[in-house]
Enzyme design. Structure first.
Site, mmCIF file in Angstrom:
data_model
loop_
_atom_site.group_PDB
_atom_site.id
_atom_site.type_symbol
_atom_site.label_atom_id
_atom_site.label_comp_id
_atom_site.label_asym_id
_atom_site.label_seq_id
_atom_site.Cartn_x
_atom_site.Cartn_y
_atom_site.Cartn_z
ATOM 1 N N HIS A 155 0.835 -1.210 0.000
ATOM 2 C CA HIS A 155 0.000 0.000 0.000
ATOM 3 C C HIS A 155 0.870 1.260 0.000
ATOM 4 O O HIS A 155 0.346 2.353 0.186
ATOM 5 C CB HIS A 155 -0.899 0.035 1.243
ATOM 6 N N SER A 190 -15.933 2.394 2.034
ATOM 7 C CA SER A 190 -15.474 1.014 2.182
ATOM 8 C C SER A 190 -14.562 0.880 3.413
ATOM 9 O O SER A 190 -14.691 -0.054 4.213
ATOM 10 C CB SER A 190 -14.724 0.592 0.910
HETATM 11 P P1 A3P Z 1 -16.902 -2.220 -0.712
HETATM 12 O O1 A3P Z 1 -16.592 -2.000 0.726
HETATM 13 O O2 A3P Z 1 -17.272 -0.949 -1.427
HETATM 14 O O3 A3P Z 1 -17.879 -3.289 -0.961
HETATM 15 P P2 A3P Z 1 -9.611 -3.921 -0.837
HETATM 16 O O4 A3P Z 1 -9.642 -5.230 -1.514
HETATM 17 O O5 A3P Z 1 -8.634 -2.952 -1.454
HETATM 18 O O6 A3P Z 1 -9.490 -4.045 0.631
HETATM 19 O O7 A3P Z 1 -11.015 -3.245 -1.139
HETATM 20 C C1 A3P Z 1 -12.192 -3.789 -0.614
HETATM 21 C C2 A3P Z 1 -13.332 -3.417 -1.520
HETATM 22 O O8 A3P Z 1 -13.287 -4.234 -2.713
HETATM 23 C C3 A3P Z 1 -14.676 -3.675 -0.871
HETATM 24 O O9 A3P Z 1 -15.543 -2.700 -1.426
HETATM 25 C C4 A3P Z 1 -14.992 -5.082 -1.361
HETATM 26 O O10 A3P Z 1 -16.344 -5.420 -1.314
HETATM 27 C C5 A3P Z 1 -14.483 -5.005 -2.796
HETATM 28 N N1 A3P Z 1 -14.148 -6.319 -3.353
HETATM 29 C C6 A3P Z 1 -13.531 -7.353 -2.732
HETATM 30 N N2 A3P Z 1 -13.420 -8.394 -3.560
HETATM 31 C C7 A3P Z 1 -13.983 -8.025 -4.729
HETATM 32 C C8 A3P Z 1 -14.190 -8.699 -5.971
HETATM 33 N N3 A3P Z 1 -13.810 -9.951 -6.146
HETATM 34 N N4 A3P Z 1 -14.802 -8.021 -6.960
HETATM 35 C C9 A3P Z 1 -15.202 -6.745 -6.783
HETATM 36 N N5 A3P Z 1 -15.037 -6.065 -5.628
HETATM 37 C C10 A3P Z 1 -14.434 -6.691 -4.611
#
Ligand code: A3P
Length: 319
Positions: free
Chosen positions: A131, A161
């Site tokens: 990150h 999120s």
């Molecule tokens: P939301 O909280 O808006 O639903 P990261 O992976 O960087 O931690 O980000 C998490 C965000 O990506 C969350 O968004 C989560 O739901 C979404 N996310 C996780 N897996 C995903 C997937 N396979 N396809 C699309 N979005 C995904």
């Protein structure tokens, strides 16, 4: 110097006492290192990483601001590289969470040491995640031409999120007061890896300067044109789909395997817990574009939009 700092790493102690500090949305002290903000443990991990990482030309690094789509990009990358190697039941993504398959440098591998055990990475390419912004990553890569894939997402959805994620980690309902203090922290740029805009711009500029080694993806584009973006990723990683694979539905298969619905419903992601204590299920929520509209006030929207226009305007970045 932060209270209770126990470290025999003199360079680190001397560095941290020279850095500007501030307080984030939960009252935690953060330090500004190479233009971004980190807690003291994270800072030690980043130093460990910058000192100790031995990059290889074939390494692939997934980079992102937290909550911008990291889990999805990790899954897609693993699925691309592993395709045709496994029967569908024994696929690594069915057996483990993407974050365990692709560890973060500063959260996992280098959290406690500058010489982590890399025996799990015996096959190439090795895939890692981070990150930190590009300039901080580059210091660890020491001019090695690794492939860097960055994903970003609009800050309003990132914020919402992050708020849900933080609340889930703290095992509390998502309270408005936390959203409001996170909003203030984000606008000031004082959060892990922040400011958001400079983070995005570091990789945006990197991708313009070196498109062979830095790929810049957007969560929203992955949602609206997943096929196109997955093929871009495959080409960038030098593993493009063959005509035969395209005809056999390999692109769709990977998208389906990595879909939020599929990953979220896997047993391992319903009940699993990472070694650093985070429950796998917390990484999967709604995955919608524009969910912020359900939570942010028009004033909050306006303020983020104004800062974003100010920071991104003139960069050539479409936002
Ligand atoms: P939301 O909280 O808006 O639903 P990261 O992976 O960087 O931690 O980000 C998490 C965000 O990506 C969350 O968004 C989560 O739901 C979404 N996310 C996780 N897996 C995903 C997937 N396979 N396809 C699309 N979005 C995904």
């Amino acid at each position: 110097i932060p209270k209770n700092l126990e470290s025999d790493d003199e360079e680190y102690v001397s560095l941290i006492s020279s850095l500007p500090s501030d307080i984030d949305f939960v009252g935690r002290e953060l330090f500004k290192y190479q233009e971004s903000w980190y807690g003291n443990k994270m800072l030690q991990a980043i130093l460990n990483f910058q000192r100790g990482f031995e990059p290889q030309d074939t390494d692939i690094i997934i980079a992102s601001f937290p909550k911008a789509g990291t889990t999805w990009l990790k899954a897609l990358t693993v699925a691309l590289l592993e395709r045709s190697k496994h029967s569908s039941d024994a696929h690594p993504l069915r057996l483990d969470n993407p974050h365990n398959l692709v560890p973060f440098f500063e959260l996992d591998l280098y959290a406690k040491t500058s010489k982590p055990d890399m025996t799990n990475f015996s096959s190439t390419p090795r895939v890692f995640a981070t990150h930190v912004p590009l300039h901080t990553l580059q210091e660890a890569l020491k001019n090695c031409p690794c492939k860097i894939v960055y994903v970003w997402r609009n800050l309003k959805d990132v914020l919402v999120s992050y708020w849900h994620f933080k609340s889930a980690l703290m095992k509390v309902e998502a309270e408005r007061s936390l959203l409001e203090s996170m909003f203030e922290s984000f606008c000031r740029g004082v959060s892990y890896g922040g400011p958001f805009w400079e983070h995005v711009l570091s990789y945006w500029r990197g991708s313009l300067e070196d498109s062979k080694n830095v790929l810049f993806l957007k969560y929203e584009d992955l949602k609206t044109e997943p096929r196109v973006q997955l093929k871009r990723l495959a080409e960038f990683l030098d593993c493009p789909f063959t005509v035969e694979e395209e005809e056999n539905g390999s692109v769709e298969e990977i998208l389906e395997l990595c879909s939020l619905r599929n990953l979220k419903n896997l047993e391992i992601n319903k009940i699993g817990i990472m070694s650093r204590g985070v429950e796998h299920k917390n990484f999967f929520r709604k995955g919608e574009v524009g969910d912020w509209k359900n939570y942010l006030t028009p004033e909050m929207e306006k303020r983020i939009d104004m800062i974003t226009e100010d920071k991104f305007g003139g960069s050539g970045l479409k936002f």
